[in-house]
Scaffold this motif. Sequence first.
Motif, PDB file in Angstrom:
ATOM      1  N   LEU A  49       4.933  13.343   6.581  1.00 27.23           N
ATOM      2  CA  LEU A  49       4.649  13.491   5.159  1.00 27.23           C
ATOM      3  C   LEU A  49       3.930  12.239   4.669  1.00 27.23           C
ATOM      4  CD1 LEU A  49       4.906  14.834   2.357  1.00 27.23           C
ATOM      5  CD2 LEU A  49       7.189  13.805   2.187  1.00 27.23           C
ATOM      6  N   VAL A  50       2.742  12.449   4.112  1.00 26.23           N
ATOM      7  CA  VAL A  50       2.004  11.368   3.459  1.00 26.23           C
ATOM      8  C   VAL A  50       2.288  11.550   1.974  1.00 26.23           C
ATOM      9  CG1 VAL A  50      -0.266  10.422   2.922  1.00 26.23           C
ATOM     10  CG2 VAL A  50       0.221  11.304   5.236  1.00 26.23           C
ATOM     11  N   LEU A  51       3.119  10.675   1.427  1.00 23.54           N
ATOM     12  CA  LEU A  51       3.501  10.746   0.023  1.00 23.54           C
ATOM     13  C   LEU A  51       2.767   9.627  -0.697  1.00 23.54           C
ATOM     14  CD1 LEU A  51       5.524  12.399  -1.734  1.00 23.54           C
ATOM     15  CD2 LEU A  51       7.166  10.555  -1.349  1.00 23.54           C
ATOM     16  N   TYR A  52       1.752  10.017  -1.489  1.00 20.79           N
ATOM     17  CA  TYR A  52       1.005   8.968  -2.182  1.00 20.79           C
ATOM     18  C   TYR A  52       1.214   9.080  -3.690  1.00 20.79           C
ATOM     19  CZ  TYR A  52      -3.114  11.882  -3.512  1.00 20.79           C
ATOM     20  OH  TYR A  52      -3.964  12.817  -4.063  1.00 20.79           O
ATOM     21  N   TYR A  96      11.198   5.380  -5.165  1.00 19.83           N
ATOM     22  CA  TYR A  96      10.246   4.750  -4.239  1.00 19.83           C
ATOM     23  C   TYR A  96       9.747   3.390  -4.734  1.00 19.83           C
ATOM     24  CZ  TYR A  96      10.292   8.658  -1.067  1.00 19.83           C
ATOM     25  OH  TYR A  96      10.696   9.586  -0.139  1.00 19.83           O
ATOM     26  N   GLY A  97      10.233   2.955  -5.902  1.00 14.81           N
ATOM     27  CA  GLY A  97       9.925   1.616  -6.395  1.00 14.81           C
ATOM     28  C   GLY A  97       8.503   1.423  -6.886  1.00 14.81           C
ATOM     29  N   PHE A 144       3.311   6.213   1.224  1.00 14.30           N
ATOM     30  CA  PHE A 144       4.405   6.140   2.185  1.00 14.30           C
ATOM     31  C   PHE A 144       4.169   7.187   3.266  1.00 14.30           C
ATOM     32  CE2 PHE A 144       5.835   4.605  -1.829  1.00 14.30           C
ATOM     33  CZ  PHE A 144       6.686   3.545  -1.545  1.00 14.30           C
ATOM     34  N   LEU A 145       4.170   6.750   4.516  1.00 18.35           N
ATOM     35  CA  LEU A 145       4.091   7.677   5.637  1.00 18.35           C
ATOM     36  C   LEU A 145       5.511   7.877   6.139  1.00 18.35           C
ATOM     37  CD1 LEU A 145       2.738   9.385   7.804  1.00 18.35           C
ATOM     38  CD2 LEU A 145       2.226   7.275   9.061  1.00 18.35           C
ATOM     39  N   ILE A 152       7.748   5.332   8.077  1.00 14.97           N
ATOM     40  CA  ILE A 152       7.037   4.731   9.199  1.00 14.97           C
ATOM     41  C   ILE A 152       6.172   3.570   8.719  1.00 14.97           C
ATOM     42  CG2 ILE A 152       5.251   5.124  10.954  1.00 14.97           C
ATOM     43  CD1 ILE A 152       6.247   8.052  11.041  1.00 14.97           C
ATOM     44  N   ARG A 153       5.495   3.800   7.592  1.00 19.50           N
ATOM     45  CA  ARG A 153       4.586   2.761   7.100  1.00 19.50           C
ATOM     46  C   ARG A 153       4.459   2.867   5.582  1.00 19.50           C
ATOM     47  NH1 ARG A 153      -1.372   1.295   8.988  1.00 19.50           N
ATOM     48  NH2 ARG A 153      -1.679  -0.422   7.562  1.00 19.50           N
ATOM     49  N   ILE A 154       4.252   1.717   4.946  1.00 18.92           N
ATOM     50  CA  ILE A 154       4.080   1.646   3.494  1.00 18.92           C
ATOM     51  C   ILE A 154       2.789   0.900   3.194  1.00 18.92           C
ATOM     52  CG2 ILE A 154       5.037   0.805   1.307  1.00 18.92           C
ATOM     53  CD1 ILE A 154       7.807   0.791   2.751  1.00 18.92           C
TER      54      ILE A 154
END
Length: 156
Positions: free
Chosen positions: A33-36, A103-104, A124-125, A133-135
């Motif tokens: 999930l790519v949550l942007y 998510y801040g 956020f990945l 996984i990655r921010i």
Amino acid sequence: MAKEIKEGAKAPDFKMESTDGPIRLSSFKDKFLVLYFYPKDDTPGCTTEAIDFTALGKEFAKAGAVVVGVSKDTLAKHEKFAAKHELGVILASDEDGAACDAYGVWVEKQNYGRTYMGIQRATFLIGPDKKVIRIWPKVRVKGHAEDVLEAVRSAG
């Protein structure tokens, strides 16, 4: 960012209405999930970012990822924005700000000497195991979608 989420930590759950119906973290089984998070529909940077993610939509799908853009705009605004720019990403409405807080990304910002609260552009990945996984905090739009796609491919 206000709340500090660390890479490797479990991603905070969320529940939002979206252009794809109601969604929550568990809606994305066996997918990345790519949550942007972005400030506002139909503004220059946000439009460019959504179009860039849309342009790479097939590549994200091939890599096993779903892309979801989140702002505090209403679902009706999201639908209008998506139709106007022929967007292929899911747009989620966080009107109450719960996901932004979790998510801040709801932070104090400054513009032309004025201080106000707003969404910090961040991505956020999240892996199929629901761990971060990655921010990418404080995203610069140019080349961002490509960077995220590369990270998805590397993680897969």
